[in-house]
Design an enzyme around this catalytic site. Structure first.
Site, PDB file in Angstrom:
ATOM      1  N   CYS A   2     -37.298  -9.753  24.838  1.00  0.00           N
ATOM      2  CA  CYS A   2     -38.300 -10.648  24.247  1.00  0.00           C
ATOM      3  C   CYS A   2     -39.089 -11.395  25.323  1.00  0.00           C
ATOM      4  O   CYS A   2     -38.601 -11.582  26.435  1.00  0.00           O
ATOM      5  CB  CYS A   2     -37.615 -11.680  23.368  1.00  0.00           C
ATOM      6  SG  CYS A   2     -36.536 -10.977  22.135  1.00  0.00           S
ATOM      7  N   ARG A  27     -42.017  -5.687  29.197  1.00  0.00           N
ATOM      8  CA  ARG A  27     -40.593  -5.994  29.021  1.00  0.00           C
ATOM      9  C   ARG A  27     -39.986  -5.228  27.844  1.00  0.00           C
ATOM     10  O   ARG A  27     -38.771  -5.179  27.719  1.00  0.00           O
ATOM     11  CB  ARG A  27     -40.425  -7.507  28.781  1.00  0.00           C
ATOM     12  CG  ARG A  27     -40.805  -8.353  29.967  1.00  0.00           C
ATOM     13  CD  ARG A  27     -40.873  -9.809  29.581  1.00  0.00           C
ATOM     14  NE  ARG A  27     -39.577 -10.346  29.241  1.00  0.00           N
ATOM     15  CZ  ARG A  27     -38.826 -11.077  30.036  1.00  0.00           C
ATOM     16  NH1 ARG A  27     -39.256 -11.368  31.233  1.00  0.00           N
ATOM     17  NH2 ARG A  27     -37.669 -11.546  29.649  1.00  0.00           N
ATOM     18  N   TRP A  74     -37.830  -8.195  20.756  1.00  0.00           N
ATOM     19  CA  TRP A  74     -37.064  -6.952  20.885  1.00  0.00           C
ATOM     20  C   TRP A  74     -35.846  -7.148  19.999  1.00  0.00           C
ATOM     21  O   TRP A  74     -34.973  -7.969  20.295  1.00  0.00           O
ATOM     22  CB  TRP A  74     -36.683  -6.760  22.352  1.00  0.00           C
ATOM     23  CG  TRP A  74     -36.036  -5.444  22.662  1.00  0.00           C
ATOM     24  CD1 TRP A  74     -36.657  -4.284  22.983  1.00  0.00           C
ATOM     25  CD2 TRP A  74     -34.635  -5.169  22.719  1.00  0.00           C
ATOM     26  NE1 TRP A  74     -35.735  -3.298  23.231  1.00  0.00           N
ATOM     27  CE2 TRP A  74     -34.487  -3.808  23.074  1.00  0.00           C
ATOM     28  CE3 TRP A  74     -33.476  -5.924  22.501  1.00  0.00           C
ATOM     29  CZ2 TRP A  74     -33.252  -3.196  23.213  1.00  0.00           C
ATOM     30  CZ3 TRP A  74     -32.236  -5.313  22.630  1.00  0.00           C
ATOM     31  CH2 TRP A  74     -32.140  -3.964  22.987  1.00  0.00           C
ATOM     32  N   ASN A 100     -35.735 -16.393  23.094  1.00  0.00           N
ATOM     33  CA  ASN A 100     -35.186 -15.190  23.744  1.00  0.00           C
ATOM     34  C   ASN A 100     -33.684 -15.407  23.868  1.00  0.00           C
ATOM     35  O   ASN A 100     -33.257 -16.506  24.229  1.00  0.00           O
ATOM     36  CB  ASN A 100     -35.727 -15.018  25.161  1.00  0.00           C
ATOM     37  CG  ASN A 100     -37.172 -14.597  25.188  1.00  0.00           C
ATOM     38  OD1 ASN A 100     -37.793 -14.464  24.147  1.00  0.00           O
ATOM     39  ND2 ASN A 100     -37.691 -14.404  26.385  1.00  0.00           N
ATOM     40  N   GLY A 101     -32.905 -14.373  23.626  1.00  0.00           N
ATOM     41  CA  GLY A 101     -31.454 -14.505  23.783  1.00  0.00           C
ATOM     42  C   GLY A 101     -30.737 -14.193  22.488  1.00  0.00           C
ATOM     43  O   GLY A 101     -31.324 -13.646  21.550  1.00  0.00           O
ATOM     44  N   GLU A 481     -29.113   9.393  38.658  1.00  0.00           N
ATOM     45  CA  GLU A 481     -30.365   8.658  38.506  1.00  0.00           C
ATOM     46  C   GLU A 481     -31.464   9.567  37.934  1.00  0.00           C
ATOM     47  O   GLU A 481     -32.255   9.146  37.087  1.00  0.00           O
ATOM     48  CB  GLU A 481     -30.774   8.068  39.867  1.00  0.00           C
ATOM     49  CG  GLU A 481     -32.072   7.295  39.890  1.00  0.00           C
ATOM     50  CD  GLU A 481     -32.157   6.125  38.920  1.00  0.00           C
ATOM     51  OE1 GLU A 481     -31.138   5.730  38.331  1.00  0.00           O
ATOM     52  OE2 GLU A 481     -33.277   5.622  38.723  1.00  0.00           O
ATOM     53  N   LYS A 485     -33.453   8.847  34.443  1.00  0.00           N
ATOM     54  CA  LYS A 485     -34.916   8.765  34.326  1.00  0.00           C
ATOM     55  C   LYS A 485     -35.401   9.661  33.195  1.00  0.00           C
ATOM     56  O   LYS A 485     -36.217   9.257  32.388  1.00  0.00           O
ATOM     57  CB  LYS A 485     -35.617   9.182  35.626  1.00  0.00           C
ATOM     58  CG  LYS A 485     -35.556   8.215  36.788  1.00  0.00           C
ATOM     59  CD  LYS A 485     -36.310   6.924  36.606  1.00  0.00           C
ATOM     60  CE  LYS A 485     -35.514   5.856  35.947  1.00  0.00           C
ATOM     61  NZ  LYS A 485     -34.688   4.984  36.695  1.00  0.00           N
ATOM     62  N   GLU A 488     -34.434   8.340  29.656  1.00  0.00           N
ATOM     63  CA  GLU A 488     -35.123   7.089  29.318  1.00  0.00           C
ATOM     64  C   GLU A 488     -36.537   7.305  28.789  1.00  0.00           C
ATOM     65  O   GLU A 488     -36.942   6.649  27.843  1.00  0.00           O
ATOM     66  CB  GLU A 488     -35.291   6.234  30.587  1.00  0.00           C
ATOM     67  CG  GLU A 488     -34.124   5.398  30.971  1.00  0.00           C
ATOM     68  CD  GLU A 488     -34.464   4.595  32.213  1.00  0.00           C
ATOM     69  OE1 GLU A 488     -34.671   5.190  33.281  1.00  0.00           O
ATOM     70  OE2 GLU A 488     -34.533   3.354  32.101  1.00  0.00           O
ATOM     71  N   HIS A 504     -14.337  21.335  35.154  1.00  0.00           N
ATOM     72  CA  HIS A 504     -13.419  20.487  34.381  1.00  0.00           C
ATOM     73  C   HIS A 504     -14.001  20.124  33.021  1.00  0.00           C
ATOM     74  O   HIS A 504     -13.517  19.206  32.368  1.00  0.00           O
ATOM     75  CB  HIS A 504     -13.097  19.221  35.176  1.00  0.00           C
ATOM     76  CG  HIS A 504     -12.475  19.537  36.498  1.00  0.00           C
ATOM     77  ND1 HIS A 504     -11.187  19.996  36.610  1.00  0.00           N
ATOM     78  CD2 HIS A 504     -12.975  19.506  37.749  1.00  0.00           C
ATOM     79  CE1 HIS A 504     -10.911  20.227  37.897  1.00  0.00           C
ATOM     80  NE2 HIS A 504     -11.998  19.933  38.606  1.00  0.00           N
ATOM     81  N   LYS A 603     -37.321  -4.186  29.808  1.00  0.00           N
ATOM     82  CA  LYS A 603     -37.366  -4.210  31.263  1.00  0.00           C
ATOM     83  C   LYS A 603     -36.218  -5.015  31.853  1.00  0.00           C
ATOM     84  O   LYS A 603     -35.563  -4.586  32.775  1.00  0.00           O
ATOM     85  CB  LYS A 603     -38.718  -4.759  31.742  1.00  0.00           C
ATOM     86  CG  LYS A 603     -38.878  -4.752  33.258  1.00  0.00           C
ATOM     87  CD  LYS A 603     -38.848  -3.334  33.822  1.00  0.00           C
ATOM     88  CE  LYS A 603     -38.809  -3.280  35.323  1.00  0.00           C
ATOM     89  NZ  LYS A 603     -38.349  -1.975  35.807  1.00  0.00           N
TER      90      LYS A 603
HETATM   91  C1  F6R Z   1     -33.458   2.197  34.413  1.00  0.00           C
HETATM   92  C2  F6R Z   1     -33.481   0.754  34.469  1.00  0.00           C
HETATM   93  C3  F6R Z   1     -32.249   0.043  34.088  1.00  0.00           C
HETATM   94  C4  F6R Z   1     -32.009  -1.129  35.053  1.00  0.00           C
HETATM   95  C5  F6R Z   1     -30.826  -1.978  34.568  1.00  0.00           C
HETATM   96  C6  F6R Z   1     -30.524  -3.101  35.539  1.00  0.00           C
HETATM   97  O1  F6R Z   1     -34.696   2.744  34.750  1.00  0.00           O
HETATM   98  O2  F6R Z   1     -34.464   0.159  34.794  1.00  0.00           O
HETATM   99  O3  F6R Z   1     -31.157   0.884  34.033  1.00  0.00           O
HETATM  100  O4  F6R Z   1     -31.770  -0.609  36.318  1.00  0.00           O
HETATM  101  O5  F6R Z   1     -31.139  -2.525  33.325  1.00  0.00           O
HETATM  102  O6  F6R Z   1     -31.607  -3.935  35.698  1.00  0.00           O
HETATM  103  P1  F6R Z   1     -31.715  -4.920  36.919  1.00  0.00           P
HETATM  104  O7  F6R Z   1     -31.852  -4.088  38.142  1.00  0.00           O
HETATM  105  O8  F6R Z   1     -32.933  -5.742  36.633  1.00  0.00           O
HETATM  106  O9  F6R Z   1     -30.456  -5.723  36.931  1.00  0.00           O
END
Ligand code: F6R
Length: 608
Positions: A2, A27, A74, A100-101, A481, A485, A488, A504, A603
């Protein structure tokens, strides 16, 4: 997650609030709303969907107010809908709140308030806050907010407006960011500086349970006991231009392309002209660092994958054991942390709820904590012993790219710095690694220059229903990773695995419909990767390989090869991941998805 923006001043509030909401869009959100206060009348307009939808609704309204609140929601409690969107009001319609929260005890509060006669319109936890403030309000809005938050359990950043106080917005935070933007004849309150950066770069970061009142001409911060608190003002150094696309189709592509430049910046900030590693503002003494004989890294998501690379590197450079924990697991598993352990918390935003909780857990045990973070002034950086900033600039795309390689750059340097202190590597050896690290930005550029070839492969594979990503040793976190990506932003199921684990279990998945991305750059485990590739080919799996330019052996395995330049083995994580970021980006873009704002994702994950 949010987003909050509040404005009070002499200008029309609505355009400022809407532009702030647009700047918070990155975000992640599913509904939005605004409330403005004008000549004793409170107008609340909200909708499910995008800010553009909200703007359409507002077109027919002639709202001239100079004070107002905006929110992007959100969904946590209650589905995305107009009624659940913020702002929420109390029963009298005099008080309005954005939040927010998560309020953990909202259910019991709701039951009590309902018994007392409150009528709830939404399924949100936030609405209890509006009713609580309404219940305690007897003319002093700050006091009503203080009494209300004393009843709340959970995390919150709140901004509140009241009909009887048309000159002010009040706010308070607990475990969720809230920051004041300081203007001339106007002031702002937001969950993120991005929301008001077009208007001011002067900020005051609030701490938990500090209550702020902003009016056009003043900012007052008080404690829960109504005592005044003096706060210092900070300056945000990045500019509005840095948070714009600047001709790129998406922020994600812009941020991928920025990586060489950021890697150079990290080097120039932390490596002196004499080739020494010096972390500016680093406040853990060398004598203290010398005594540590173990490191525990905590992080989430992409930052966790950076931590996994850190384990291989730091163990190699220093001989110290490094444990890497998902922060969400660490916080609940009664972790054993000995005195001689240094915790390293990695976070782009510095606001991730689980990472903060893990750090707090460790600090209770008096563990020293170092943060590797991007956002200056974020909660994490204010709670730890010291921070090394990654200087990646604002990362707007929800999927993290440039923060990851910048985190890695800092980890390489920190590992070498520790090796110097602990004397596990000679000066000559460290200089040699540093000299190679300085070549990385130009090699990263080469990967980006091969975008067209990567796009061709992406076009060929975008219809595959599932992907497996494999790697060994330092390429294993890269595989994780790469898979993250892809899932996501393209919503294609993708799993990252250590290639040695294939037999395995995961090998059962392989058939002609499965695409397998193998990170097989030159290394001492290259031949083992080739064996894995052969096993997949034998089962008709389709292979895409990330390999070192010039490697001939790989050409016998597949035609789909993404080449990265040749570097020393330890540096491939800084190159291969860029190839995989681009691969995921092109698949998602070719599929027509909203690459920068993938569904359901936020975000910064400020709630659990
Ligand atoms: C993936 C992504 C998330 C963040 C995770 C941690 O693309 O962005 O997996 O890496 O939410 O976020 P931070 O680094 O802000 O603690």
């Amino acid at each position: 997650m949010c987003g909050i923006i509040g404005y009070v001043g002499k200008r029309k509030a609505l355009p400022i609030i809407l532009s702030g909401l647009h700047d918070l869009e990155y975000r992640g959100y599913d509904s939005a709303g605004v409330a403005v206060l004008e000549r004793g009348h409170l107008s609340v307009v909200k909708c499910k969907g995008r800010i553009n939808d909200l703007e359409k609704l507002l077109e027919s309204r002639n709202l001239q107010a100079c004070i107002g609140l905006g929110h992007t929601r959100w969904a946590t409690h209650g589905k995305p809908s107009k009624v659940n969107a913020h702002p929420h009001t109390d029963c009298s319609g005099r008080i309005t709140v954005v939040h927010n929260g998560i309020i953990e005890n909202f259910d019991s509060l709701k039951k009590t308030l309902t018994k007392e006669g409150c009528i709830f319109k939404s399924q949100t936890d936030t609405e209890v806050i509006a009713h609580l403030i309404g219940k305690f309000y007897q003319g002093d809005i700050e006091e009503a907010l203080r009494r209300a938050v004393k009843m709340l359990k959970g995390s919150y950043a709140l901004a509140v407006m009241a009909k009887d106080h048309p000159d002010r917005i009040i706010g308070i935070r607990n475990d969720s960011p809230l920051v004041v933007g300081v203007g001339k004849g106007e002031n702002f309150l937001a969950s993120d500086t991005a929301a008001f950066l077009s208007y001011t770069n002067r900020v005051i970061f609030l701490e938990d349970k500090e209550l702020v009142t902003i009016t056009p001409s003043g900012i007052e911060i008080t404690s829960l006991g109504a005592k005044r608190i003096a706060k210092k003002e900070d300056k945000i150094l990045h500019t509005k231009e840095q948070v714009q696309k600047g001709g790129f189709k998406h922020f994600m592509f812009k941020e991928i392309c920025q990586q060489p430049q950021i890697a150079s910046k990290v080097i120039s900030r932390y490596v002196t002209s004499k080739g020494q590693i010096k972390f500016k503002d680093f406040s853990i003494d060398q004598s203290v660092l010398e005594k540590f004989n173990k490191i525990t890294i905590v992080a989430c998501g992409t930052a966790y994958h950076a931590g996994l690379v850190g384990k291989y590197l730091i163990e190699d450079f220093t001989g110290m054991p490094v444990e890497v924990d998902l922060a969400s697991e660490f916080r609940y598993r009664k972790p054993i942390i000995k005195d001689n352990t240094l915790m390293v918390a990695i976070s782009q935003s510095g606001e991730t709820a689980d990472t903060l909780a893990a750090v707090r857990e460790a600090r209770k045990k008096k563990t020293k904590v170092l943060a590797i973070c991007n956002v200056v002034g974020s909660t994490l950086t204010r709670e730890v012993d010291s921070t090394i900033y990654i200087h990646a600039g604002p990362e707007i795309s929800v999927a993290s790219t440039k923060a990851y390689t910048a985190q890695l750059m800092v980890i390489y340097l920190f590992g070498l710095y520790l090796a110097g202190i602990k004397k596990t590597r000679s000066k000559k050896q460290i200089d040699k690694v540093l000299a190679s690290l300085c070549q990385i930005p130009s090699k990263q550029k080469k990967v980006i220059e091969s975008s067209k070839d990567i796009k061709k492969i992406a076009r060929k594979y975008l219809h595959f229903g599932a992907f497996l990503y494999l790697g060994r040793h330092l390429n294993f976190p890269t595989a994780l990773e790469g898979a993250l990506k892809l899932k996501e932003i393209s919503y294609i199921p993708a799993e990252g695995y250590a290639a040695g684990e294939m037999k395995h279990g995961p090998i059962a998945l392989i058939d002609e419909y499965r695409a397998v991305v193998c990170v097989a750059t030159d290394s001492f485990v290259f031949d083992k990767m080739v064996s894995n590739i052969q096993e997949i080919l034998a089962r008709k799996g389709k292979i895409i390989v990330v390999a070192t330019l010039g490697n001939k052996k790989i050409r016998d395995c597949t035609k789909e090869i993404i080449y990265v330049p040749s570097v020393e083995e330890i540096f491939y994580p800084l190159l291969s991941v860029i190839a995989l970021q681009l691969f995921a980006y092109f698949i998602a873009d070719l599929k027509g998805y909203d690459v920068d704002k993938p569904r359901n994702l936020a975000k910064s994950v400020t709630v659990e």
